[in-house]
Design a protein around this motif. Structure first.
Motif, short mmCIF file in Angstrom:
data_model
loop_
_atom_site.label_atom_id
_atom_site.label_comp_id
_atom_site.label_asym_id
_atom_site.label_seq_id
_atom_site.Cartn_x
_atom_site.Cartn_y
_atom_site.Cartn_z
N GLY A 121 0.82 -1.20 0.00
CA GLY A 121 0.00 0.00 0.00
C GLY A 121 0.85 1.25 0.00
N ILE A 122 0.20 2.37 0.22
CA ILE A 122 0.87 3.67 0.27
C ILE A 122 0.57 4.31 1.62
N GLU A 123 1.60 4.56 2.38
CA GLU A 123 1.46 5.21 3.69
C GLU A 123 1.94 6.66 3.58
N ARG A 124 1.15 7.57 4.12
CA ARG A 124 1.49 8.99 4.12
C ARG A 124 2.19 9.34 5.44
N VAL A 125 3.38 9.91 5.33
CA VAL A 125 4.16 10.29 6.50
C VAL A 125 4.70 11.70 6.30
N THR A 126 4.96 12.38 7.40
CA THR A 126 5.53 13.73 7.33
C THR A 126 6.88 13.72 8.02
N VAL A 127 7.89 14.09 7.26
CA VAL A 127 9.25 14.17 7.79
C VAL A 127 9.59 15.63 8.05
N LYS A 292 5.10 5.86 -10.55
CA LYS A 292 4.07 5.09 -11.25
C LYS A 292 4.35 3.60 -11.16
N GLN A 293 5.60 3.22 -11.28
CA GLN A 293 5.99 1.81 -11.22
C GLN A 293 5.66 1.19 -9.87
N TYR A 294 5.99 1.91 -8.79
CA TYR A 294 5.76 1.38 -7.45
C TYR A 294 4.30 1.48 -7.02
N ALA A 295 3.59 2.50 -7.52
CA ALA A 295 2.21 2.74 -7.08
C ALA A 295 1.20 1.85 -7.77
N ASN A 296 1.61 1.16 -8.82
CA ASN A 296 0.69 0.35 -9.61
C ASN A 296 -0.04 -0.67 -8.74
N GLY A 297 -1.37 -0.53 -8.67
CA GLY A 297 -2.21 -1.46 -7.93
C GLY A 297 -2.28 -1.22 -6.43
N LEU A 298 -1.62 -0.18 -5.93
CA LEU A 298 -1.60 0.08 -4.49
C LEU A 298 -2.70 1.06 -4.07
N ASN A 299 -3.19 0.89 -2.84
CA ASN A 299 -4.16 1.81 -2.25
C ASN A 299 -3.54 2.48 -1.04
N PHE A 300 -4.04 3.66 -0.72
CA PHE A 300 -3.57 4.37 0.45
C PHE A 300 -4.04 3.65 1.72
N VAL A 301 -3.15 3.49 2.68
CA VAL A 301 -3.51 2.87 3.95
C VAL A 301 -3.90 3.92 4.98
N ASN A 302 -3.57 5.18 4.71
CA ASN A 302 -3.97 6.28 5.60
C ASN A 302 -4.24 7.53 4.76
#
Length: 302
Positions: A121-127, A292-302
């Motif tokens: 999935g895709i996790e949103r984080v703030t650095v 685009k390559q890594y995000a293919n088929g992934l959904n956001f987890v947060n």
């Protein structure tokens, strides 16, 4: 094993008798605990990272700083319940090919999603980046753990501790106590109360012990990064005075099992009131293709 080790092994973490625990610490005279000091100089950088709530962005600098004490009900590796500490990752003094960058070390410290080899999935984080304004005087806890990829700074500290161990004048019980605690801080425990001994020992060093309570905080190798980076834990009043927020970026951690990619998406602007706004970062063609390559088929987890 000596009597200090025996007493600490016998200590009942379920009962949590702190008088008993501090009595064990005080079996060693304050000035007989061997320590190595570590200095972080002005201009050095620190990294903090927070996982975003679903669909939300952090709106204030204060949200990226250390949490208020009343939010902390659990033991941390270097803090007691309801005791704030400024945790951050520190940049190693040398850039080495196999050493992870501080942003990745920080992810290893904060994101269970990142560490889970089965997650996708895709996790949103703030650095966030913080600069040191005044010299930080820290205690370096012994680095006696077996780290798979120690950076040069860790190796330098290992040598410093070997020199102490080989010094015949060192108090053996003091050495025993701090070596025991070095193993505690190098252990990833499963339950909150298992950190009770190391969290209280850090509190003892920074707020009780006459030899060490002048220190601003502690520094120790990152356990999840296998010694490939450092963490610092700084007293909150020291962080307020000596550390300054520089900026923050919203990141996407794109993950397919054990393959991952971190993309910096938005950069922050901060006004005089500490309010954050974000602007989209420009990406070149290669960056967009990688995303685009890594995000293919992934959904956001947060």
């Amino acid at each position: 094993m000596g009597k200090i080790t025996d007493a600490l092994n016998a200590y009942d973490i379920e009962k949590g008798n702190l008088d008993e625990l501090y009595r064990i610490f005080k079996e060693v005279d304050d000035y007989d605990i061997p320590i190595v000091r570590f200095t972080i100089y002005p201009g050095s950088g620190l990294i903090r990272q927070r996982i975003n709530l679903r669909g939300k962005e952090f709106q204030e600098v204060s949200e990226l700083n250390y949490p208020p004490a009343n939010y902390l009900s659990n033991h941390g590796r270097a803090n007691l319940p309801y005791q704030s500490m400024f945790y951050a990752c520190f940049f190693p003094s040398e850039n080495e090919p196999n050493t992870p960058i501080p942003r990745i070390v920080s992810l290893l410290e904060t994101s269970s999603f990142f560490k889970d080899k089965e997650s996708t999935g895709i996790e949103r984080v703030t650095v966030s980046r913080w600069d040191v304004l005044e010299t930080l005087n820290l205690i370096a806890l012994p680095f006696s753990g077996d780290y798979n990829r120690p950076c040069q700074d860790v190796l330098n500290f290992v040598k410093a501790w070997q020199d102490i161990i080989n010094d015949a004048s060192v108090n053996p019980e003091g050495l025993e106590l701090i070596q025991y605690m070095s193993n505690e801080i190098a252990t990833d425990f499963s339950f909150d109360n298992e950190y009770i001994k190391i969290a209280n020992f850090v509190n003892y060093l920074l707020n009780v012990n006459a030899k060490t309570k002048d220190a601003d905080g502690i520094i120790y190798p990152s356990v999840p990064a296998q010694g490939g980076g450092f963490n610092v834990a700084v007293k909150p009043n020291i962080a307020d005075a000596k550390i300054k927020f520089v900026g923050a970026s919203l990141c996407h951690l794109l993950k397919q099992h054990d393959k991952s990619y971190v993309a910096l998406m938005n950069d922050s602007l901060v006004d005089s009131y500490g309010t954050l706004t974000y602007i989209k970062r420009a990406h070149d063609k290669d960056e967009l293709e990688m995303y685009k390559q890594y995000a293919n088929g992934l959904n956001f987890v947060n």
